[in-house]
Design an enzyme around this catalytic site. Structure first.
Site, short mmCIF file in Angstrom:
data_model
loop_
_atom_site.label_atom_id
_atom_site.label_comp_id
_atom_site.label_asym_id
_atom_site.label_seq_id
_atom_site.Cartn_x
_atom_site.Cartn_y
_atom_site.Cartn_z
N ASP A 1 38.81 -90.15 80.34
CA ASP A 1 39.73 -89.01 80.25
C ASP A 1 41.05 -89.33 79.56
O ASP A 1 41.60 -88.48 78.88
CB ASP A 1 40.01 -88.45 81.65
CG ASP A 1 40.57 -87.03 81.63
OD1 ASP A 1 39.96 -86.17 80.97
OD2 ASP A 1 41.61 -86.79 82.27
N LYS B 1 47.18 -86.09 84.82
CA LYS B 1 47.72 -85.38 83.67
C LYS B 1 49.25 -85.40 83.66
O LYS B 1 49.87 -85.55 82.61
CB LYS B 1 47.19 -83.95 83.64
CG LYS B 1 45.66 -83.88 83.56
CD LYS B 1 45.16 -84.49 82.28
CE LYS B 1 43.72 -84.88 82.27
NZ LYS B 1 42.71 -83.90 82.04
P1 GTP Z 1 37.45 -82.96 81.67
O1 GTP Z 1 37.17 -83.85 82.80
O2 GTP Z 1 37.77 -81.56 82.08
O3 GTP Z 1 38.52 -83.50 80.75
O4 GTP Z 1 36.08 -82.75 80.84
P2 GTP Z 1 35.20 -83.69 79.88
O5 GTP Z 1 35.70 -83.59 78.48
O6 GTP Z 1 35.06 -85.04 80.45
O7 GTP Z 1 33.78 -82.93 79.87
P3 GTP Z 1 32.37 -83.36 80.51
O8 GTP Z 1 31.79 -84.58 79.87
O9 GTP Z 1 32.51 -83.39 81.97
O10 GTP Z 1 31.45 -82.12 80.08
C1 GTP Z 1 31.74 -80.81 80.45
C2 GTP Z 1 30.53 -79.92 80.32
O11 GTP Z 1 30.02 -80.00 78.98
C3 GTP Z 1 29.40 -80.33 81.25
O12 GTP Z 1 28.85 -79.18 81.83
C4 GTP Z 1 28.40 -80.99 80.34
O13 GTP Z 1 27.09 -80.84 80.79
C5 GTP Z 1 28.63 -80.32 78.99
N1 GTP Z 1 28.34 -81.25 77.87
C6 GTP Z 1 28.78 -82.52 77.75
N2 GTP Z 1 28.29 -83.11 76.63
C7 GTP Z 1 27.54 -82.17 76.01
C8 GTP Z 1 26.77 -82.17 74.79
O14 GTP Z 1 26.68 -83.16 74.06
N3 GTP Z 1 26.13 -81.00 74.47
C9 GTP Z 1 26.21 -79.89 75.27
N4 GTP Z 1 25.56 -78.80 74.89
N5 GTP Z 1 26.92 -79.86 76.43
C10 GTP Z 1 27.58 -80.99 76.79
C1 SPV Z 2 41.04 -81.69 82.67
O1 SPV Z 2 41.21 -80.51 82.97
O2 SPV Z 2 41.17 -82.11 81.48
C2 SPV Z 2 40.65 -82.66 83.70
C3 SPV Z 2 40.61 -82.21 85.10
O3 SPV Z 2 40.38 -83.81 83.39
S1 SPV Z 2 42.19 -82.18 85.85
O4 SPV Z 2 42.38 -83.46 86.54
O5 SPV Z 2 42.19 -81.11 86.83
O6 SPV Z 2 43.21 -82.02 84.86
MN MN Z 3 40.55 -84.10 81.09
#
Ligand code: GTP
Ligand code: SPV
Ligand code: MN
Length: 598
Positions: free
Chosen positions: A285, A218
């Site tokens: 990401d 980030k």
């Molecule tokens: P960062 O790494 O923090 O940037 O997060 P991200 O945007 O990559 O989110 P990620 O795909 O890891 O999902 C985060 C949470 O949302 C997880 O607990 C998933 O299970 C949930 N999630 C992801 N996609 C969906 C969806 O389509 N529907 C629902 N209900 N939950 C979802």
């Molecule tokens: C986020 O928070 O959007 C992440 C995890 O992808 S971190 O690397 O901790 O920022």
């Molecule tokens: Mn992220």
């Protein structure tokens, strides 16, 4: 070692201030990775997992006060406060350096300082960007090995005078008088995540977790890079990149900006439920996007690994992430089984009979506590993802056909909306809102505006960032620009249940977008944008009530009328730096809503 004078000076200056016992120049080798693991095991930071269940993997638990990004301790230190804008914490660069210099003074005593030369983007490629992180954390070194390209080859590319982003990181826990080391050393009382965009520097103190400490992610690839991108006419965005392939083999590339823990990793590697359709992953990401010589917006993933949210990840929700993390991975703040395998909430319906939880306590089903922290994470090499696209490291990037914005909204925001054009799409992105998640310290479930999912990551004035988005469209012909969409997988019914099944079923929305881009699917103009006409969304084989579909695609006129003053309030924050195009998009939305029949 290196003959790069400025790099040698940087290392000497920092070691003079932080006074580590030793300096280790990272070569990025497997032996070095194994050394980091041994050091973490000796210090009680890590446990080596069962080799037959999770080969070459470790299990790590952090300090309970160091579990997520700390947005209120994150600063943009531009010379002028105005340049950080209303959405960032600001501090004067020299005052902040004075404050931090006191904290960094002797902060690495008793420790090794690691010099991590890393490349964001394939090493040596013209779009890659080099950084050097100095850190006293073996955990950071091991994670950087997976998340970026580390080592001697990066020094070769730097040569004797190449440019690099200077990153300085200390957990802020010197080992002089205080006896034995903590399993997860940190300095919870004095966390600072500071960015000096004008001099391309990052100083991070006190935290060893995720985006606070893995400075390539980030801090470099978004906060510093967004400033570079503005200056040089490209985009650094908090976006996944996926490749969508239809049954005929036709390919479209899509990026998506959703806030932290709102579904990027899941969408990036989804397994479509519609027969014949496939998704491959480019990134989960961060996307760096530039216009290519062909006038298309091209995206690369600057990272080399995934730092993914563990809870909720299962063979049903995200099989590809589970398979990717089956070996050579780091699991942080999950729970561990007596057999030495990992577990977290949502991994399986059946809970293990006993566990050691993320707080190192015994855990049994029904004990009333979560076994894993909600922001528990896996660190896994991208190349281990079974559906990683063959072109994921192509230095020319992939041409983007559609950009998605989204977030968690329990009501009002429909499943999918197409923007009328780039300017309207920029407006949609600038008004994006979502409930907060455990990815950042603070309250969970609070609705907030998170423009383009960049609220915590934009390194300059957000009003100027919107202007930059608008300006990007003038670099090519309108027909070559990606189309822009707003999606919401999280709309709920009156009982608080998700109306949309999500995950693999999201391919139904992707299919409509694919067909829109091809000019094959129908849409209806509404006051907020274009929505699928009834029947345009492929719902074959999906068990969902007509009532749920109607609600998911309903344009709640009264709800949207109530949004208008909230958007106005949000825009007021940016003062005269808010582009007038966004003001006029807002008044057009207001007019369309006023003329609509609810
Ligand atoms: P960062 O790494 O923090 O940037 O997060 P991200 O945007 O990559 O989110 P990620 O795909 O890891 O999902 C985060 C949470 O949302 C997880 O607990 C998933 O299970 C949930 N999630 C992801 N996609 C969906 C969806 O389509 N529907 C629902 N209900 N939950 C979802
Ligand atoms: C986020 O928070 O959007 C992440 C995890 O992808 S971190 O690397 O901790 O920022
Ligand atoms: Mn992220």
């Amino acid at each position: 070692m290196t003959k790069h004078k400025k790099l040698v000076e940087f290392v000497e200056q920092v070691s003079g201030m932080c006074r580590p016992d030793r300096i280790h120049w990272c070569d990025g080798s497997e032996q070095e990775y194994q050394l980091m693991i041994r050091l973490m095991v000796q210090a009680g930071t890590a446990i080596v997992m069962n080799q037959s269940k999770r080969p070459n993997s470790i299990f790590v638990r952090s300090d309970p006060l160091d579990v997520a990004r700390v947005e209120d301790r994150t600063y943009i230190c531009s010379s002028l406060k105005e340049d950080a804008g209303p959405t960032n914490n600001w501090a004067d660069p020299s005052e902040m350096k004075a404050t931090l210099s006191k904290l960094f003074d002797g902060s690495m005593k008793g420790r090794t300082m690691y010099v991590i030369p890393y490349s964001m983007g394939p090493t040596g490629s013209p779009i890659a960007n080099i950084g050097v992180e100095l850190t006293d954390s073996p955990y950071v070194v091991a994670n950087m090995h997976i998340m970026t390209r580390v080592g001697t080859q990066v020094l070769e590319v730097l040569g004797t005078d190449g440019e690099f982003v200077r990153g300085l990181h200390s957990v802020g826990a010197p080992l002089d008088e205080s006896g034995p080391d903590a399993p997860w050393p940190c300095n919870a009382q004095h966390k600072y995540i500071c960015h000096f965009p004008e001099t391309r520097e990052i100083w991070s103190f006190g935290s060893g977790y995720g985006g606070n400490a893995l400075l390539g992610k980030k801090c470099h690839s978004l906060r510093i890079a967004s400033v570079q991108a503005r200056d040089e006419g490209w985009m650094a965005e908090h976006m996944l990149i996926l490749k969508l392939i239809n049954p005929k083999g036709l390919v479209r590339y899509v990026t998506g900006a959703f806030p932290s823990a709102c579904g990027k990793t899941n969408l990036a590697m989804l397994i479509p439920t519609i027969p014949g359709w496939r998704v491959e992953t480019i990134g989960d990401d961060i996307a760096w996007m530039k216009f290519g010589p062909d006038g298309r917006l091209r995206a690369i993933n600057p990272e080399a690994g995934f730092f993914g949210v563990a809870p909720g990840t299962s063979v049903l929700s995200n099989l590809n992430a589970i398979l990717a993390a089956s070996q050579h991975s780091i699991f942080t703040n999950c729970a561990i089984t007596p057999e030495g395998d990992v577990w977290w909430e949502g991994m399986s319906d059946e809970e293990p009979r006993e566990l050691s939880d993320w707080l190192r306590r015994p855990w049994t089903p029904g004990c009333g506590r979560k076994a894993a922290h909600p922001n528990a994470r896996f660190t896994t090499p991208a190349k281990q993802c079974p559906v990683i696209a063959p072109e994921w490291e192509d230095p020319n990037g992939v041409p983007i056909d559609a950009i998605l914005f989204g977030g968690r909204r329990a009501n009002i925001v429909p499943l999918v909306t197409e923007a009328f054009d780039w300017q309207h799409g920029t407006f949609l992105g600038s008004t994006a809102s979502s409930e907060t998640t455990a990815a950042a310290a603070g309250k969970v479930g609070q609705l907030r505006r998170d423009p383009m999912a960049m609220l915590p990551f934009c390194g300059y004035h957000m009003g100027d960032y919107f202007a930059h988005w608008l300006k990007m469209s003038s670099r090519t012909d309108a027909v070559k620009l990606p189309r822009i969409y707003y999606v919401n997988w999280f709309r709920q019914d009156a009982q608080g249940k998700f109306l949309w099944p999500g995950y693999g079923e999201n391919c139904r929305v992707l299919k409509w977008i694919f067909e829109r881009v091809n000019g094959e699917a129908d849409a209806i103009d509404t006051p907020i944008g274009r929505l699928p006409v009834p029947g345009a969304l492929d719902l074959s084989g999906l068990k969902i009530s007509q009532q749920a579909i109607d609600e998911l695609l309903r344009v709640d006129i009264d709800g949207w009328r109530a949004e208008v003053p909230l958007i106005k309030q949000h825009f007021e924050m940016f003062g005269d730096r808010l582009p007038r195009e966004l003001h006029s998009e807002l008044s057009r939305l207001e007019d369309r809503l006023n003329n609509a029949i609810p």
